[in-house]
Design an enzyme around this catalytic site. Structure first.
Site, short mmCIF file in Angstrom:
data_model
loop_
_atom_site.label_atom_id
_atom_site.label_comp_id
_atom_site.label_asym_id
_atom_site.label_seq_id
_atom_site.Cartn_x
_atom_site.Cartn_y
_atom_site.Cartn_z
N TYR A 44 -1.59 -3.24 4.86
CA TYR A 44 -2.49 -4.37 5.11
C TYR A 44 -2.71 -5.18 3.83
CZ TYR A 44 -4.31 -2.90 9.76
OH TYR A 44 -4.47 -2.59 11.09
N GLY A 45 -2.58 -4.52 2.68
CA GLY A 45 -3.00 -5.13 1.42
C GLY A 45 -2.23 -6.36 1.00
N CYS A 75 -10.74 2.38 4.65
CA CYS A 75 -9.74 1.46 4.12
C CYS A 75 -10.50 0.41 3.32
CB CYS A 75 -8.97 0.81 5.25
SG CYS A 75 -7.75 -0.40 4.68
N ASN A 76 -10.23 0.35 2.02
CA ASN A 76 -10.91 -0.62 1.16
C ASN A 76 -10.54 -2.04 1.56
OD1 ASN A 76 -12.01 0.95 -1.58
ND2 ASN A 76 -10.37 2.02 -0.52
N CYS A 190 -8.13 2.21 -3.20
CA CYS A 190 -7.34 2.14 -1.97
C CYS A 190 -7.25 3.58 -1.52
CB CYS A 190 -5.95 1.59 -2.26
SG CYS A 190 -4.75 1.87 -0.93
N HIS A 192 -5.25 5.28 0.01
CA HIS A 192 -3.98 5.99 -0.17
C HIS A 192 -3.91 6.65 -1.55
CE1 HIS A 192 -2.75 3.62 3.32
NE2 HIS A 192 -1.57 4.23 3.34
N1 DGL Z 1 -5.61 2.33 2.50
C1 DGL Z 1 -5.88 0.95 2.36
C2 DGL Z 1 -7.03 0.66 1.39
O1 DGL Z 1 -7.86 1.50 1.17
C3 DGL Z 1 -4.82 -0.06 2.20
C4 DGL Z 1 -3.38 0.22 2.16
C5 DGL Z 1 -2.59 -0.94 2.69
O2 DGL Z 1 -2.26 -1.84 1.92
O3 DGL Z 1 -2.33 -0.91 3.89
O4 DGL Z 1 -7.12 -0.40 0.86
#
Ligand code: DGL
Length: 279
Positions: A44-45, A75-76, A190, A192
């Site tokens: 998503y980022g 998810c941030n 993030c 991840h």
């Molecule tokens: N896990 C997600 C976060 O905390 C984002 C990872 C992504 O870019 O999808 O921002």
């Protein structure tokens, strides 16, 4: 009807939110959890805000239809959209409390009274300035230094956690941040990234890395207590874990194992949240 026996929802673009599941499993082991990962559309980022809001809305509606009592947005990148005025607080349209991981982590940074702190996060999270804005509102004396990563979440989604590409990416972000600023505390901004916390720590042993998933688990407990929805089970009762993903299974098995999550789980692949959320 929502009761304390209703499940908790946890969402992320992919496997990163399992860091929150790991923290919840320690703090609130009896709670039943429904996890939604949108691995088919991750990362998503590097997406636009409008795309992130649309994809997130599908997962939130899906979970509202499933009768969850609360959603931990693990998810941030998604959480930053909640504080962007152009999206008008869309997270409040689903009739369930929706918790931002960025707010929980920002409050922890302020509580711990750092003078300066680094934040490594996705390009979207850093560009949103959500961390510096929230921290500044609470304590204007704390300086926040952001370091964006375009590739790291996508590399983790590929599932080879010991790949040379991941190693090189972590090294390069730590070098960029630590060569430019004298920070001793870094938020892994993030969800991840805490999957790789041992790697970050090995490369920068003098730095304390903050895992926002732990802040989020404490926030979930607090909000459940406040709303009278905490499930008081016996401490050895382990709740159920249902995983849904728009992607595929293997990366979940890898990351659950890496994070030491041992509870039983069911997993459904190729879920289309846009069609299920409409029903
Ligand atoms: N896990 C997600 C976060 O905390 C984002 C990872 C992504 O870019 O999808 O921002």
């Amino acid at each position: 009807m929502i009761t304390k026996h209703s499940p908790l929802g946890v969402i992320d673009s992919g496997v990163g939110g399992l860091t929150t599941v790991a923290a919840l499993s320690k703090l609130l082991p009896g709670e039943n959890v429904i996890y939604c990962g949108d691995n088919g559309n991750a990362p998503y980022g590097n997406r636009t805000g409008a795309e992130i809001v649309e994809l997130t809305s599908h997962m939130l509606r899906y979970l509202a239809n499933r009768g969850v009592k609360m959603v931990a947005v693990a998810c941030n990148t998604i959480s930053t959209t909640f504080d962007l005025p152009e999206f008008g607080g869309y997270q409040d349209q689903f009739g369930i409390p929706v918790l931002s991981i960025v707010r929980a982590a920002a409050e922890d940074v302020v509580h711990l009274r750092y003078q300066s702190v680094g934040v490594i996060a996705t390009a979207f999270t850093i560009a949103s300035r959500c961390y510096p804005t929230l921290i500044d509102e609470l304590d204007p004396d704390i300086t926040v230094f952001g370091e964006p990563s375009v590739n790291l979440a996508a590399l983790i989604e590929q599932g080879d956690l010991t790949s040379p590409a991941i190693d090189a990416e972590v090294t390069s972000h730590l070098d960029d941040l630590l060569n430019a600023h004298a920070v001793r505390d870094i938020v892994l901004g993030c969800t991840h990234y805490p999957i790789l916390q041992p790697l970050f720590e090995a490369k920068a042993p003098h730095v304390a890395f903050i895992n926002p998933a732990k802040d989020q688990a404490r926030d979930v407990r607090l909000q459940l207590v406040k709303s009278g929805l905490l499930l008081h089970g016996s401490h050895d009762t382990v709740g159920s874990l249902e995983i849904n993903t728009s992607g595929t299974r293997p990366v979940f098995d890898t990351v659950l194992n890496e994070l030491g999550i041992t509870r039983e789980y069911t997993l459904t692949e190729h879920v289309d949240y846009s069609s299920v959320s409409a029903s």
